[in-house]
Write an enzyme that holds these catalytic residues in place. Sequence first.
Site, short mmCIF file in Angstrom:
data_model
loop_
_atom_site.label_atom_id
_atom_site.label_comp_id
_atom_site.label_asym_id
_atom_site.label_seq_id
_atom_site.Cartn_x
_atom_site.Cartn_y
_atom_site.Cartn_z
N ARG A 162 0.91 -1.06 -0.21
CA ARG A 162 -0.16 0.02 -0.01
C ARG A 162 0.96 1.18 0.08
O ARG A 162 1.86 1.17 0.86
CB ARG A 162 -0.66 -0.05 1.44
N ARG A 166 -1.85 10.13 2.91
CA ARG A 166 -2.70 10.74 3.93
C ARG A 166 -3.51 11.77 3.45
O ARG A 166 -3.04 12.79 2.94
CB ARG A 166 -1.80 11.07 5.10
N ARG A 239 18.75 -8.74 2.38
CA ARG A 239 19.45 -7.35 1.98
C ARG A 239 20.50 -7.09 3.22
O ARG A 239 19.93 -7.53 4.24
CB ARG A 239 18.49 -6.49 1.48
N ARG A 269 19.77 6.46 2.81
CA ARG A 269 19.28 7.71 3.82
C ARG A 269 20.54 7.94 4.83
O ARG A 269 21.31 7.26 4.70
CB ARG A 269 18.06 6.83 4.79
N GLU A 292 23.68 5.18 5.15
CA GLU A 292 23.20 3.76 4.85
C GLU A 292 23.21 3.55 3.33
O GLU A 292 22.62 4.18 2.59
CB GLU A 292 21.68 3.32 5.40
N TYR A 340 10.23 -10.36 8.28
CA TYR A 340 10.56 -9.09 8.73
C TYR A 340 9.68 -8.53 9.88
O TYR A 340 8.37 -8.48 9.72
CB TYR A 340 10.15 -8.03 7.34
N ASP A 342 9.04 -6.20 12.99
CA ASP A 342 9.49 -4.92 13.74
C ASP A 342 9.64 -5.44 15.44
O ASP A 342 9.13 -6.44 15.68
CB ASP A 342 8.59 -3.67 13.52
P1 FAD Z 1 18.60 -10.40 16.10
O1 FAD Z 1 18.44 -9.04 16.67
O2 FAD Z 1 18.98 -10.33 14.69
O3 FAD Z 1 19.27 -11.27 16.86
C1 FAD Z 1 19.78 -12.52 16.57
C2 FAD Z 1 21.02 -12.67 17.67
O4 FAD Z 1 21.53 -14.00 17.37
C3 FAD Z 1 22.24 -11.78 16.96
O5 FAD Z 1 22.95 -11.12 18.11
C4 FAD Z 1 23.22 -12.68 16.38
O6 FAD Z 1 24.32 -12.50 16.66
C5 FAD Z 1 22.76 -14.21 17.34
N1 FAD Z 1 23.29 -15.22 16.44
C6 FAD Z 1 23.05 -15.65 15.39
N2 FAD Z 1 23.49 -16.68 14.79
C7 FAD Z 1 24.20 -17.19 16.19
C8 FAD Z 1 25.01 -18.20 16.18
N3 FAD Z 1 25.16 -19.02 15.21
N4 FAD Z 1 25.75 -18.47 17.38
C9 FAD Z 1 25.59 -17.53 18.26
N5 FAD Z 1 24.80 -16.43 18.11
C10 FAD Z 1 24.15 -16.28 16.88
N6 FAD Z 1 12.24 -2.50 14.52
C11 FAD Z 1 11.35 -1.39 14.89
O7 FAD Z 1 10.31 -1.80 15.60
N7 FAD Z 1 11.67 0.02 14.76
C12 FAD Z 1 12.92 0.21 13.61
O8 FAD Z 1 12.85 1.48 13.95
C13 FAD Z 1 13.56 -0.73 13.43
N8 FAD Z 1 14.67 -0.36 12.81
C14 FAD Z 1 15.56 -1.16 12.00
C15 FAD Z 1 16.62 -0.85 11.35
C16 FAD Z 1 17.47 -1.77 10.98
C17 FAD Z 1 18.64 -1.52 10.09
C18 FAD Z 1 17.22 -3.02 11.07
C19 FAD Z 1 18.31 -4.23 10.62
C20 FAD Z 1 16.12 -3.54 11.80
C21 FAD Z 1 15.33 -2.57 12.25
N9 FAD Z 1 14.14 -3.17 13.18
C22 FAD Z 1 13.55 -1.98 13.66
C23 FAD Z 1 14.00 -4.48 13.48
C24 FAD Z 1 14.70 -5.04 14.57
O9 FAD Z 1 16.11 -4.77 14.54
C25 FAD Z 1 14.23 -6.33 14.99
O10 FAD Z 1 12.92 -6.65 15.06
C26 FAD Z 1 14.81 -7.22 16.03
O11 FAD Z 1 16.16 -6.77 16.27
C27 FAD Z 1 14.99 -8.56 16.12
O12 FAD Z 1 15.35 -9.46 16.92
P2 FAD Z 1 15.67 -10.85 17.08
O13 FAD Z 1 16.17 -11.25 18.18
O14 FAD Z 1 14.84 -11.46 15.83
O15 FAD Z 1 17.14 -10.80 15.90
#
Ligand code: FAD
Length: 357
Positions: A162, A166, A239, A269, A292, A340, A342
């Site tokens: 979408r 607004r 990506r 950005r 970025e 994906y 948040d």
């Molecule tokens: P992750 O944060 O990826 O944690 C996974 C962890 O597992 C990592 O620390 C990694 O090192 C570890 N790991 C992986 N494999 C292994 C292994 N084999 N051995 C040991 N450790 C391992 N969300 C929002 O709500 N608002 C925002 O503005 C926003 N901005 C973002 C901007 C960017 C650039 C990015 C990339 C994400 C953004 N997000 C945002 C999303 C947010 O970062 C994620 O929702 C959240 O961090 C996901 O948490 P997670 O625990 O699933 O994953």
Amino acid sequence: VGSGLFGAISARELTDKGYKCLVIDKRNHIGGNCYSEEIENIHVCKYGGHIFHTNKKSIWDYVNKFTPFTQYHHFVRVSYKNKIYSFPINLMTLQQLWGTKTPEEAFNKLESVRVQIDSPQNLEEWILSQVGQEIYETFVKGYTKKQWGKDPKDLPKFIIKRLPIRSTYENGYFSDRYQGFPENGYTDMFDNLLKGIEVQLNVDYFKNKEKYNKLSKNIIYTGKIDEYYDYQYGELEYRTLIHKNKIVDGDYQGCATINYSEEDVPYTRIIEHKHFQPHKAKNNKKSYVMYEYSKPCGKNDIPFYPINDKNNNKRYNSYKKLAAKDKHIIFGGRLAEYKYYDMHQVVGAALKKVKSL
Ligand code: FAD
């Protein structure tokens, strides 16, 4: 496995239920992609700016238990051919583009610029049919090419479900009721989530799998699901981002985020982190600025954005079937669910999962 949001919340909740937990992470810090560092008195999100937003009071109350949040309301500007536009597209954007003032004027003009395409086949055709050539060029074409590395003609229309336009002058990026940025940075929230829990950093699960599997009957795994199954059905594509950072004097761009939508500008950005805490920003004579650049994720890069197209989703479903048989492993979070997410969605998913155990 993983001290990001899914891993840290699961460990906290299970510890509070009486389980003994060990958290390992291959990085040299906790917090996964939310990790922040204090630099020049600014809480810098090292993997890119993070704003917490949710409509659910229970999720907001949950994160606020672990760190205080300030009431930052996120907004974004778009730079295109030396002009700055309000974004997401709202009446101010249309005023800047066309000089229209009222909702009626703006929507009459919008109606007149739509391109008649009866059954749009790809992203370009779909956007043209919704908002016309000028908006497509200014906000979508170049930005999408840079962000996804593909021409919108070659992308399915569902990538942008979408394009919200607004009918008001409201220009907040998120419309959620609760939004903010942690007063002491995200790492403080992780320090508190993991209080009293053993954490081992710089440990790759796959290099020590036998050892850790022996330690526990149950594992919560938040790494890549394809890596867990040794890429037997092939790699899931992501990506990633390259960041180029600098510390400058004063105020660099006057807000936290400006998207650069021109194809010729190589970055997508610029983030100026001090503006996530406006109450402190005006007194800080320094600033931390992050450019970025988006690119395909290679084997040694950090996977950021899953590419949920048909092929990848099919591949993920094959891995998911394997995962369903491995009852002692819980796959959760962005990488293990190839989704994906948040932050508020990860919090919700982790709390739900732990409740079911
Ligand atoms: P992750 O944060 O990826 O944690 C996974 C962890 O597992 C990592 O620390 C990694 O090192 C570890 N790991 C992986 N494999 C292994 C292994 N084999 N051995 C040991 N450790 C391992 N969300 C929002 O709500 N608002 C925002 O503005 C926003 N901005 C973002 C901007 C960017 C650039 C990015 C990339 C994400 C953004 N997000 C945002 C999303 C947010 O970062 C994620 O929702 C959240 O961090 C996901 O948490 P997670 O625990 O699933 O994953």
